[in-house]
Design a protein around this motif. Structure first.
Motif, PDB file in Angstrom:
ATOM      1  N   ASP A  41       0.841  -1.187   0.000  1.00 40.03           N
ATOM      2  CA  ASP A  41       0.000   0.000   0.000  1.00 40.03           C
ATOM      3  C   ASP A  41       0.883   1.247   0.000  1.00 40.03           C
ATOM      4  N   HIS A  42       0.482   2.248  -0.729  1.00 38.21           N
ATOM      5  CA  HIS A  42       1.234   3.498  -0.870  1.00 38.21           C
ATOM      6  C   HIS A  42       1.588   4.132   0.480  1.00 38.21           C
ATOM      7  N   ALA A  43       0.668   4.056   1.436  1.00 34.54           N
ATOM      8  CA  ALA A  43       0.898   4.685   2.745  1.00 34.54           C
ATOM      9  C   ALA A  43       2.093   4.074   3.472  1.00 34.54           C
ATOM     10  N   LEU A  44       2.399   2.820   3.203  1.00 32.85           N
ATOM     11  CA  LEU A  44       3.529   2.172   3.878  1.00 32.85           C
ATOM     12  C   LEU A  44       4.872   2.791   3.494  1.00 32.85           C
ATOM     13  N   VAL A  45       4.942   3.376   2.324  1.00 34.34           N
ATOM     14  CA  VAL A  45       6.195   4.021   1.917  1.00 34.34           C
ATOM     15  C   VAL A  45       6.549   5.116   2.920  1.00 34.34           C
ATOM     16  N   TYR A  46       5.528   5.883   3.339  1.00 36.33           N
ATOM     17  CA  TYR A  46       5.762   6.994   4.265  1.00 36.33           C
ATOM     18  C   TYR A  46       6.040   6.535   5.693  1.00 36.33           C
ATOM     19  N   ARG A  47       5.730   5.301   6.017  1.00 37.00           N
ATOM     20  CA  ARG A  47       6.117   4.765   7.332  1.00 37.00           C
ATOM     21  C   ARG A  47       7.609   4.485   7.392  1.00 37.00           C
TER      22      ARG A  47
END
Length: 176
Positions: A41-47
């Motif tokens: 998921d795209h949001a995991l990149v920012y984690r």
């Protein structure tokens, strides 16, 4: 369907996908595209990374710290070709993006020029290192055009080998 991975596996998948897409497409590769390539998921990149610049630095700047480089004869550092080749490809494919160009130039000046110049030894090492990297970028531009026949490619390699030999062995006159 996206897969669930542990934190380190996810981070490694992002780094691998980022290296692949940045190398193929330059700095224009988006974080969303990198996430898709990594299967997350795209949001995991920012984690795992603060920004695209942070991810780029983790891939191309900090990877120069990894153990693929070695010390050759006379204690000179030998940078692994994969690190330099990938960074040169990204530089060529990202040259029109001022932010990417500045990032890449900074990595070249801080991380590639000094060890390459030290490895070259002698006077004008930094200038010769810059010339080698500029030539590598030029060769990559020619390679990207796919306009060379096998004979032309061989002739270019022969000429390039002679030029590189000159750069490696001749002292550079003082500048200015």
């Amino acid at each position: 369907m996206r897969r669930r991975l542990g934190p380190q596996v996810t981070r490694d998948a992002i780094l691998c996908a980022g290296r692949k897409l940045f190398t193929q497409r330059g700095f224009g590769a988006s974080l969303r595209e990198i996430a898709v390539e990594a299967g997350i998921d795209h949001a995991l990149v920012y984690r795992h990374f603060e920004s695209k610049i942070d991810l780029f630095n983790q891939i191309f700047d900090h990877s120069l710290d990894e153990g693929d480089d070695r010390v050759g004869p006379n204690g000179r550092l030998i940078l692994s070709p994969g690190h330099i080749d990938d960074l040169v490809r990204v530089a060529v494919r990202s040259a029109s993006d001022p932010a990417a160009a500045a990032l890449i130039c900074d990595i070249f000046e801080r991380r590639l020029i000094p060890p390459l110049a030290a490895s070259l030894g002698g006077e004008g090492g930094a200038e010769r290192a810059r010339m080698l990297l500029a030539m590598a970028a030029g060769v990559e531009v020619v390679r990207e055009s796919h306009a060379l026949s096998d004979a032309e490619h061989q002739a270019m390699e022969t000429l390039l080998a002679r030029i590189v030999s000159e750069i490696l062995t001749l002292p550079v006159p003082p500048l200015g």
